[in-house]
Write a protein that holds these residues in place. Structure first.
Motif, PDB file in Angstrom:
ATOM      1  N   ALA A  22       0.817  -1.212   0.000  1.00 56.08           N
ATOM      2  CA  ALA A  22       0.000   0.000   0.000  1.00 56.08           C
ATOM      3  C   ALA A  22       0.852   1.264   0.000  1.00 56.08           C
ATOM      4  O   ALA A  22       0.386   2.328  -0.436  1.00 56.08           O
ATOM      5  N   ARG A  23       2.083   1.169   0.471  1.00 55.56           N
ATOM      6  CA  ARG A  23       2.960   2.351   0.502  1.00 55.56           C
ATOM      7  C   ARG A  23       3.619   2.625  -0.842  1.00 55.56           C
ATOM      8  O   ARG A  23       4.222   3.687  -1.032  1.00 55.56           O
ATOM      9  N   ARG A  25       4.060   3.702  -4.646  1.00 57.76           N
ATOM     10  CA  ARG A  25       3.419   4.691  -5.520  1.00 57.76           C
ATOM     11  C   ARG A  25       3.539   4.337  -6.997  1.00 57.76           C
ATOM     12  O   ARG A  25       2.883   4.937  -7.838  1.00 57.76           O
ATOM     13  N   THR A  27       2.377   1.803  -8.267  1.00 55.68           N
ATOM     14  CA  THR A  27       1.126   1.155  -8.651  1.00 55.68           C
ATOM     15  C   THR A  27       0.189   2.126  -9.366  1.00 55.68           C
ATOM     16  O   THR A  27      -0.668   1.699 -10.138  1.00 55.68           O
ATOM     17  N   TRP A  28       0.344   3.429  -9.104  1.00 54.93           N
ATOM     18  CA  TRP A  28      -0.525   4.412  -9.750  1.00 54.93           C
ATOM     19  C   TRP A  28      -0.246   4.505 -11.252  1.00 54.93           C
ATOM     20  O   TRP A  28      -1.114   4.943 -12.016  1.00 54.93           O
ATOM     21  N   TRP A  38      -2.867  -7.184  -6.396  1.00 59.08           N
ATOM     22  CA  TRP A  38      -3.612  -7.194  -5.142  1.00 59.08           C
ATOM     23  C   TRP A  38      -4.548  -8.406  -5.074  1.00 59.08           C
ATOM     24  O   TRP A  38      -4.676  -9.053  -4.028  1.00 59.08           O
ATOM     25  N   SER A 212      -5.211  -1.485   4.756  1.00 54.73           N
ATOM     26  CA  SER A 212      -4.598  -0.816   3.618  1.00 54.73           C
ATOM     27  C   SER A 212      -4.971  -1.483   2.305  1.00 54.73           C
ATOM     28  O   SER A 212      -5.047  -0.821   1.267  1.00 54.73           O
ATOM     29  N   ASP A 215      -8.447  -0.053   1.275  1.00 51.21           N
ATOM     30  CA  ASP A 215      -8.338   1.361   0.916  1.00 51.21           C
ATOM     31  C   ASP A 215      -7.582   1.546  -0.395  1.00 51.21           C
ATOM     32  O   ASP A 215      -7.972   2.370  -1.237  1.00 51.21           O
ATOM     33  N   THR A 216      -6.507   0.797  -0.581  1.00 51.06           N
ATOM     34  CA  THR A 216      -5.715   0.949  -1.801  1.00 51.06           C
ATOM     35  C   THR A 216      -6.460   0.440  -3.019  1.00 51.06           C
ATOM     36  O   THR A 216      -6.396   1.039  -4.102  1.00 51.06           O
ATOM     37  N   LEU A 220      -7.374   2.338  -6.503  1.00 47.45           N
ATOM     38  CA  LEU A 220      -6.984   1.802  -7.812  1.00 47.45           C
ATOM     39  C   LEU A 220      -8.176   1.684  -8.757  1.00 47.45           C
ATOM     40  O   LEU A 220      -8.054   1.965  -9.958  1.00 47.45           O
ATOM     41  N   ASP A 260      -8.241  11.501  -1.404  1.00 50.38           N
ATOM     42  CA  ASP A 260      -7.623  10.928  -2.593  1.00 50.38           C
ATOM     43  C   ASP A 260      -7.927  11.730  -3.853  1.00 50.38           C
ATOM     44  O   ASP A 260      -7.332  11.456  -4.899  1.00 50.38           O
TER      45      ASP A 260
END
Length: 321
Positions: A22-23, A25, A27-28, A38, A212, A215-216, A220, A260
């Motif tokens: 989840a930490r 970035r 992945t964006w 995931w 997480s 939330d992640t 996504l 977000d």
């Protein structure tokens, strides 16, 4: 010790791994591949839990329980096997119970919501944008000054709900971007993805599960819908609409995501829609996606196979004696 290793793998994939992922970035940049990763982590956690249960049952059927088992394996392994069996039973029961409960409650709520928006739908047009929106299938417009835009998925028919405030304050291009975003949620059935992660999060005890993941995944799926919308309507209209709707309440798949929203707007400004396959940055992004898909396959297959194959061979040898 097979059951213990399965249980340890399940706990690792339910807590520390999602918290670390989840930490990240990166992945964006490739939200679709990241979502597959995931899902692989979540499915591997479920398979490892089931594997721990099957391994525990194998010991019960192949050896005598009670003191003979304790004398042969020792206090530590006997205790670990007992705790593993208890954890597997709790997680399995909670997972299916929560999945059933979430599914039933969600569909009842959506049915009531669908009936409500159909009843309150305003059919009179007051302008060119209003007339175009009212003419589209599955779109419902609710009277009121608030700004709301969301979708209601379901088997009986999907709905995209807009308020008067959205039609009055957004331009025609921005409204098209909103509709494209919500329809992307409906086409991809992001609601089912979120239901699965909700059930998985509730199944594991709070001490070992990580919120997480849920939330992640929510972020996504919003990014995936953003990508689909900006390919149809452009990045700038979508970003403007997102800013307008960032504080608006909504329902399933709503555009507003609170804190977000700023992250999504910054992401929309990085790469124009339709250019993901052109330019110097396309190849690194494509390579990253391929790498993530490969990691997802390894996460799903390698750890489980490394533990499961020896257990399967041992069980087969016992059955063929």
């Amino acid at each position: 010790m097979t059951a213990v290793w399965f249980a340890a793998l399940a706990l690792l994939l339910a807590g520390p791994v999602p918290a670390a992922l989840a930490r990240a970035r990166w992945t964006w940049q490739v939200p679709r591949a990241a979502l597959v990763l995931w899902q692989s982590v979540a499915l591997a956690a479920v398979l490892a839990t089931l594997g721990a249960g099957l391994a525990s049952l194998t010991l019960l059927f192949t050896e005598q329980p009670g003191f003979p088992f304790l004398a042969r394996h020792g206090l530590l392994q006997t205790t670990l096997n007992g705790l593993t069996s208890f954890l597997v039973a709790v997680v399995t029961v909670r997972f299916w119970a929560v999945a059933l409960l979430v599914g039933v409650r969600t569909r009842r709520r959506r049915n009531r919501h669908r009936e409500m928006v159909d009843l309150l739908h305003r059919r009179e047009s007051t302008g060119e944008v209003d007339r175009a929106v009212l003419g589209e299938s599955g779109v419902r417009v609710l009277a009121g000054p608030g700004r709301a835009a969301y979708c209601v998925p379901g088997v009986r028919g999907n709905r995209v709900v807009l308020s008067d405030g959205v039609l009055q304050e957004l331009t025609a291009q921005e409204v098209r971007a909103v509709l494209a975003h919500e329809r992307a949620h409906l086409r991809a059935r992001h609601d089912l993805v979120l239901e699965g992660f909700t059930a998985l999060h509730a199944a594991f005890p709070r001490l070992v599960s990580s919120r997480s993941a849920l939330d992640t995944v929510r972020l996504l799926v919003e990014m995936l819908a953003d990508d689909a919308a900006r390919r149809r309507a452009g990045s700038l209209p979508l970003a403007r609409a997102l800013v307008q709707l960032a504080s608006a309440p909504g329902g399933d798949g709503e555009m507003a995501v609170g804190a977000d929203a700023a992250t999504r707007v910054r992401r929309l400004a990085q790469r124009p829609a339709g250019e993901c396959g052109a330019g110097d940055r396309a190849l690194p992004r494509r390579g990253l996606a391929v790498t993530v898909y490969a990691v997802a396959a390894v996460v799903l297959l390698a750890p489980t196979a490394a533990i499961a194959l020896p257990w399967l061979l041992t069980s087969w040898d016992f059955l063929t004696r």
